[in-house]
Motif scaffolding. Sequence first.
Motif, mmCIF file in Angstrom:
data_model
loop_
_atom_site.group_PDB
_atom_site.id
_atom_site.type_symbol
_atom_site.label_atom_id
_atom_site.label_comp_id
_atom_site.label_asym_id
_atom_site.label_seq_id
_atom_site.Cartn_x
_atom_site.Cartn_y
_atom_site.Cartn_z
ATOM 1 N N THR A 188 0.831 -1.213 0.000
ATOM 2 C CA THR A 188 0.000 0.000 0.000
ATOM 3 C C THR A 188 0.857 1.251 0.000
ATOM 4 O O THR A 188 0.574 2.226 -0.715
ATOM 5 C CB THR A 188 -0.933 0.014 1.218
ATOM 6 N N ALA A 189 1.936 1.241 0.791
ATOM 7 C CA ALA A 189 2.825 2.406 0.840
ATOM 8 C C ALA A 189 3.456 2.668 -0.519
ATOM 9 O O ALA A 189 3.531 3.824 -0.966
ATOM 10 C CB ALA A 189 3.905 2.187 1.894
ATOM 11 N N LEU A 190 3.897 1.618 -1.184
ATOM 12 C CA LEU A 190 4.514 1.797 -2.499
ATOM 13 C C LEU A 190 3.511 2.329 -3.517
ATOM 14 O O LEU A 190 3.806 3.256 -4.277
ATOM 15 C CB LEU A 190 5.108 0.472 -2.986
ATOM 16 N N ALA A 206 1.613 6.637 -6.791
ATOM 17 C CA ALA A 206 0.423 7.328 -7.268
ATOM 18 C C ALA A 206 0.592 8.835 -7.155
ATOM 19 O O ALA A 206 0.119 9.605 -8.007
ATOM 20 C CB ALA A 206 -0.800 6.871 -6.475
ATOM 21 N N ALA A 207 1.289 9.284 -6.093
ATOM 22 C CA ALA A 207 1.557 10.721 -5.939
ATOM 23 C C ALA A 207 2.461 11.239 -7.052
ATOM 24 O O ALA A 207 2.462 12.440 -7.349
ATOM 25 C CB ALA A 207 2.187 10.982 -4.575
ATOM 26 N N TRP A 208 3.238 10.339 -7.673
ATOM 27 C CA TRP A 208 4.104 10.721 -8.797
ATOM 28 C C TRP A 208 3.425 10.472 -10.149
ATOM 29 O O TRP A 208 4.038 10.621 -11.199
ATOM 30 C CB TRP A 208 5.409 9.907 -8.752
ATOM 31 N N ARG A 254 13.215 5.500 -6.946
ATOM 32 C CA ARG A 254 13.035 5.644 -8.394
ATOM 33 C C ARG A 254 14.022 4.760 -9.151
ATOM 34 O O ARG A 254 13.671 4.136 -10.167
ATOM 35 C CB ARG A 254 13.206 7.097 -8.798
ATOM 36 N N ARG A 255 15.268 4.699 -8.684
ATOM 37 C CA ARG A 255 16.256 3.861 -9.356
ATOM 38 C C ARG A 255 15.904 2.390 -9.269
ATOM 39 O O ARG A 255 16.065 1.631 -10.247
ATOM 40 C CB ARG A 255 17.647 4.113 -8.764
ATOM 41 N N LEU A 256 15.383 1.975 -8.093
ATOM 42 C CA LEU A 256 14.955 0.582 -7.955
ATOM 43 C C LEU A 256 13.798 0.282 -8.919
ATOM 44 O O LEU A 256 13.754 -0.804 -9.529
ATOM 45 C CB LEU A 256 14.505 0.309 -6.515
ATOM 46 N N TYR A 257 12.896 1.217 -9.057
ATOM 47 C CA TYR A 257 11.750 1.029 -9.951
ATOM 48 C C TYR A 257 12.211 0.895 -11.417
ATOM 49 O O TYR A 257 11.750 0.006 -12.144
ATOM 50 C CB TYR A 257 10.789 2.203 -9.799
ATOM 51 N N LEU A 258 13.121 1.743 -11.809
ATOM 52 C CA LEU A 258 13.582 1.734 -13.198
ATOM 53 C C LEU A 258 14.421 0.511 -13.521
ATOM 54 O O LEU A 258 14.491 0.058 -14.678
ATOM 55 C CB LEU A 258 14.395 2.996 -13.501
#
Length: 349
Positions: free
Chosen positions: A301-303, A308-310, A343-347
């Motif tokens: 949920t936190a992720l 979502a805010a981005w 962000r780096r982990l996501y990419l």
Amino acid sequence: MSKLTWIDQTLNAAVRRQFTSDQLAEVASLLSRLGIGQAGICMVDWQRYRPDLSGAQQYLELCGMLDISVCELEWVEQAGIKHVVVSASVACQADFTVKLEAVIAEAGRRGLQVTLLLEDFASLAVPELLAVVPKISSYPVAAVIYGDKAGTGHSFTTFDQITALNNSLNCPVGIQAGNAYGLATGNTLAAMKAGVRLVVTAVAGIDGFAPWEEALMVAKQLAGMDVEIPPNLAAGCQQVLSALRLTIPENKAIIGPAIFSHESGLHVDGVNKDPWLYEPFAPELVGLSRQLIIGKHSGTTALKTKFAAWGIRLEDAETRRLLANVRALAVRQKTAISDDELRRLYLSS
């Protein structure tokens, strides 16, 4: 006296540190912007270097504070102050029968307004307290402050004692609660509930007084009083403490920058559904904002809320993969991860 009046001790912290007159005026200006109108100055601290207080008096009404044992009223006059707060112990009969009577008479001759700050009330039962009232009532004073500098009182006895004083005295009753045992805010609230409208505090609880911002918020949120909360309360308190070369602890109640930070998955889920589950008031009320901390205790949920805010919608599968990487990184570095790291982990996932 229906409106709350603060006798603030923050400015005196600057006097005790021997700030220049200009620096004292700066602190007084910052306090005034917060809505504080009166400050107490310990005259023993003042006389050590005798700063000019005229700049501070442009922003705040000052009262000189003297203990009955060192009651040099000429210091108050020399500082340009017209109101003196005289502290004495109710346990010492000599203070009432000899010293206090002489000091109040001398203050009258000098044209000084007098408020009594009486210590050791917390140690008295109500009948003992009421036995002191006739002695107090004989003095021409502006107010009587219930003093508990040692912080040994608790809210139930404070309420009963203040109620008894209010019902027996013809002048306003105030409270000065010490925080040695972490009860200053609770005892101040009890006093407010009992009718007190004169409160001795200091921003962030400097020097062991009741924290002003906590007293302000309990008056608003718990006592239901009509008080005004400054629009940027947290930032304003931060400015005051910065001027005193102090910092606000991250988790300081009301004004700490991290008090609306949530990491646990359960907390984040609860806050998303109903903020009142974990937050006693909206962060915007004090000029703060809610923060989601991403770390080893975070959940999906936190992720999803963070992304979502981005403007990014995470699918369930990628959220689980990303969460595993987040927790692994947080464990390795033994701290929460930054937005850039997230962000780096996501990419890279």
